[in-house]
Design a protein around this motif. Structure first.
Motif, PDB file in Angstrom:
ATOM      1  N   LYS A 177       0.813  -1.210   0.000  1.00  0.00           N
ATOM      2  CA  LYS A 177       0.000   0.000   0.000  1.00  0.00           C
ATOM      3  C   LYS A 177       0.851   1.267   0.000  1.00  0.00           C
ATOM      4  N   ASN A 178       2.024   1.210   0.629  1.00  0.00           N
ATOM      5  CA  ASN A 178       2.917   2.367   0.570  1.00  0.00           C
ATOM      6  C   ASN A 178       3.410   2.595  -0.861  1.00  0.00           C
ATOM      7  N   ASN A 179       3.465   1.542  -1.627  1.00  0.00           N
ATOM      8  CA  ASN A 179       3.903   1.665  -3.015  1.00  0.00           C
ATOM      9  C   ASN A 179       2.864   2.343  -3.897  1.00  0.00           C
ATOM     10  N   ILE A 180       1.629   2.391  -3.425  1.00  0.00           N
ATOM     11  CA  ILE A 180       0.574   3.029  -4.213  1.00  0.00           C
ATOM     12  C   ILE A 180       0.914   4.490  -4.452  1.00  0.00           C
ATOM     13  N   ARG A 181       1.320   5.171  -3.402  1.00  0.00           N
ATOM     14  CA  ARG A 181       1.693   6.581  -3.581  1.00  0.00           C
ATOM     15  C   ARG A 181       2.956   6.707  -4.417  1.00  0.00           C
ATOM     16  N   ALA A 182       3.874   5.739  -4.271  1.00  0.00           N
ATOM     17  CA  ALA A 182       5.095   5.769  -5.075  1.00  0.00           C
ATOM     18  C   ALA A 182       4.758   5.554  -6.553  1.00  0.00           C
ATOM     19  N   LEU A 183       3.835   4.654  -6.829  1.00  0.00           N
ATOM     20  CA  LEU A 183       3.437   4.394  -8.216  1.00  0.00           C
ATOM     21  C   LEU A 183       2.715   5.583  -8.831  1.00  0.00           C
ATOM     22  N   THR A 184       1.862   6.208  -8.040  1.00  0.00           N
ATOM     23  CA  THR A 184       1.109   7.345  -8.570  1.00  0.00           C
ATOM     24  C   THR A 184       1.907   8.638  -8.487  1.00  0.00           C
ATOM     25  N   GLY A 185       2.895   8.670  -7.587  1.00  0.00           N
ATOM     26  CA  GLY A 185       3.703   9.872  -7.429  1.00  0.00           C
ATOM     27  C   GLY A 185       2.961  10.988  -6.730  1.00  0.00           C
ATOM     28  N   MET A 186       2.021  10.635  -5.891  1.00  0.00           N
ATOM     29  CA  MET A 186       1.194  11.646  -5.206  1.00  0.00           C
ATOM     30  C   MET A 186       1.425  11.602  -3.708  1.00  0.00           C
ATOM     31  N   SER A 187       1.147  12.730  -3.092  1.00  0.00           N
ATOM     32  CA  SER A 187       1.192  12.788  -1.628  1.00  0.00           C
ATOM     33  C   SER A 187      -0.121  12.221  -1.083  1.00  0.00           C
ATOM     34  N   GLN A 188      -0.156  11.991   0.238  1.00  0.00           N
ATOM     35  CA  GLN A 188      -1.393  11.497   0.861  1.00  0.00           C
ATOM     36  C   GLN A 188      -2.537  12.482   0.641  1.00  0.00           C
ATOM     37  N   GLU A 189      -2.244  13.761   0.752  1.00  0.00           N
ATOM     38  CA  GLU A 189      -3.284  14.780   0.590  1.00  0.00           C
ATOM     39  C   GLU A 189      -3.875  14.749  -0.819  1.00  0.00           C
ATOM     40  N   ASN A 190      -2.988  14.712  -1.823  1.00  0.00           N
ATOM     41  CA  ASN A 190      -3.475  14.708  -3.207  1.00  0.00           C
ATOM     42  C   ASN A 190      -4.238  13.430  -3.535  1.00  0.00           C
ATOM     43  N   LEU A 191      -3.739  12.315  -3.059  1.00  0.00           N
ATOM     44  CA  LEU A 191      -4.421  11.046  -3.290  1.00  0.00           C
ATOM     45  C   LEU A 191      -5.786  11.048  -2.609  1.00  0.00           C
ATOM     46  N   ALA A 192      -5.845  11.601  -1.399  1.00  0.00           N
ATOM     47  CA  ALA A 192      -7.121  11.684  -0.666  1.00  0.00           C
ATOM     48  C   ALA A 192      -8.112  12.562  -1.420  1.00  0.00           C
ATOM     49  N   LEU A 193      -7.643  13.692  -1.946  1.00  0.00           N
ATOM     50  CA  LEU A 193      -8.533  14.568  -2.715  1.00  0.00           C
ATOM     51  C   LEU A 193      -9.055  13.862  -3.961  1.00  0.00           C
ATOM     52  N   LEU A 194      -8.179  13.158  -4.634  1.00  0.00           N
ATOM     53  CA  LEU A 194      -8.560  12.471  -5.860  1.00  0.00           C
ATOM     54  C   LEU A 194      -9.563  11.347  -5.595  1.00  0.00           C
ATOM     55  N   LEU A 195      -9.360  10.622  -4.497  1.00  0.00           N
ATOM     56  CA  LEU A 195     -10.251   9.501  -4.166  1.00  0.00           C
ATOM     57  C   LEU A 195     -11.468   9.935  -3.367  1.00  0.00           C
ATOM     58  N   GLN A 196     -11.502  11.213  -3.015  1.00  0.00           N
ATOM     59  CA  GLN A 196     -12.607  11.819  -2.246  1.00  0.00           C
ATOM     60  C   GLN A 196     -12.784  11.140  -0.884  1.00  0.00           C
ATOM     61  N   VAL A 197     -11.642  10.984  -0.192  1.00  0.00           N
ATOM     62  CA  VAL A 197     -11.622  10.481   1.178  1.00  0.00           C
ATOM     63  C   VAL A 197     -10.719  11.405   1.984  1.00  0.00           C
ATOM     64  N   SER A 198     -10.651  11.196   3.281  1.00  0.00           N
ATOM     65  CA  SER A 198      -9.784  12.043   4.100  1.00  0.00           C
ATOM     66  C   SER A 198      -8.341  11.511   4.059  1.00  0.00           C
ATOM     67  N   ARG A 199      -7.425  12.381   4.429  1.00  0.00           N
ATOM     68  CA  ARG A 199      -6.021  11.995   4.456  1.00  0.00           C
ATOM     69  C   ARG A 199      -5.776  10.900   5.494  1.00  0.00           C
ATOM     70  N   SER A 200      -6.474  10.980   6.587  1.00  0.00           N
ATOM     71  CA  SER A 200      -6.311   9.968   7.644  1.00  0.00           C
ATOM     72  C   SER A 200      -6.792   8.597   7.160  1.00  0.00           C
ATOM     73  N   GLN A 201      -7.818   8.557   6.310  1.00  0.00           N
ATOM     74  CA  GLN A 201      -8.263   7.282   5.755  1.00  0.00           C
ATOM     75  C   GLN A 201      -7.166   6.675   4.864  1.00  0.00           C
ATOM     76  N   ILE A 202      -6.495   7.526   4.107  1.00  0.00           N
ATOM     77  CA  ILE A 202      -5.394   7.049   3.253  1.00  0.00           C
ATOM     78  C   ILE A 202      -4.276   6.510   4.140  1.00  0.00           C
ATOM     79  N   ALA A 203      -3.942   7.235   5.209  1.00  0.00           N
ATOM     80  CA  ALA A 203      -2.870   6.806   6.113  1.00  0.00           C
ATOM     81  C   ALA A 203      -3.220   5.470   6.756  1.00  0.00           C
ATOM     82  N   MET A 204      -4.453   5.316   7.193  1.00  0.00           N
ATOM     83  CA  MET A 204      -4.869   4.061   7.826  1.00  0.00           C
ATOM     84  C   MET A 204      -4.921   2.926   6.799  1.00  0.00           C
ATOM     85  N   PHE A 205      -5.276   3.232   5.567  1.00  0.00           N
ATOM     86  CA  PHE A 205      -5.285   2.222   4.511  1.00  0.00           C
ATOM     87  C   PHE A 205      -3.859   1.746   4.234  1.00  0.00           C
ATOM     88  N   GLU A 206      -2.908   2.690   4.225  1.00  0.00           N
ATOM     89  CA  GLU A 206      -1.510   2.335   3.958  1.00  0.00           C
ATOM     90  C   GLU A 206      -0.923   1.466   5.068  1.00  0.00           C
TER      91      GLU A 206
END
Length: 180
Positions: free
Chosen positions: A4-33
């Motif tokens: 899951k940590n590789n997801i951000r590496a593959l997309t090249g996005m920060s947690q904030e940007n990925l959260a905005l794109l997926l329409q979830v909170s940053r904390s949800q992304i952190a807990m998912f990772e």
């Protein structure tokens, strides 16, 4: 989940940007990772689509780089072949000029011998005349030299074109690197 940590590496996005794109909170992304929580189904679908697109893009980029590398190798080979052809033509021109100089010397000697013809035996004179006329080139020797010189200029111009094309194949690589 380990990757899951590789997801951000593959997309090249920060947690904030990925959260905005997926329409979830940053904390949800952190807990998912960290594997503590799963993402909502809509976010997982978007993430799957995002990963698929990023993988296609990276494959396309790798293919483009491989194609550019092949083009560059081809152009480098063309330059080497062109240089070889230029050397061959230059040698032909030099040999042609040397041959013309030798013929000029022979003709000069032949004129001198003709002037002194009275002192030589007929047999010796006929041999000299034969050797000088045998070595003479065609009457179009100047046109042959011009043709060789033109061929050399064409090869030089071709080399310039190949080098320009090589620069053009190099430039998109630098543009790709700057945009990333």
């Amino acid at each position: 989940m380990k990757n899951k940590n590789n997801i951000r590496a593959l997309t090249g996005m920060s947690q904030e940007n990925l959260a905005l794109l997926l329409q979830v909170s940053r904390s949800q992304i952190a807990m998912f990772e960290t594997g503590k929580r799963n993402l909502p189904i809509q976010a997982m679908e978007k993430l799957a689509l995002l990963l698929t697109l990023s993988q296609k893009e990276s494959t396309t980029t790798e293919t483009k780089k491989a194609t550019r590398t092949q083009e560059q190798e081809f152009l480098q080979n063309c330059i080497v072949k062109n240089k070889h052809q230029q050397l061959l033509v230059a040698r032909k021109i030099n040999n042609f000029i040397k041959k013309q100089e030798r013929i000029a010397v022979l003709e000069k000697m032949n004129r001198l011998i003709m002037q002194e013809e009275k002192n030589l035996k007929n047999y010796d004179l006929s041999l000299l005349k034969y050797s000088t006329t045998k070595n003479q080139t065609q009457p179009n020797c100047n046109t042959l030299l011009i043709a060789l010189q033109l061929k050399k200029k064409v090869l030089e111009y071709e080399e310039q074109l190949i080098k320009e094309q090589l620069k053009e194949t190099n430039s998109p690589l630098t543009k790709d690197k700057k945009t990333k």
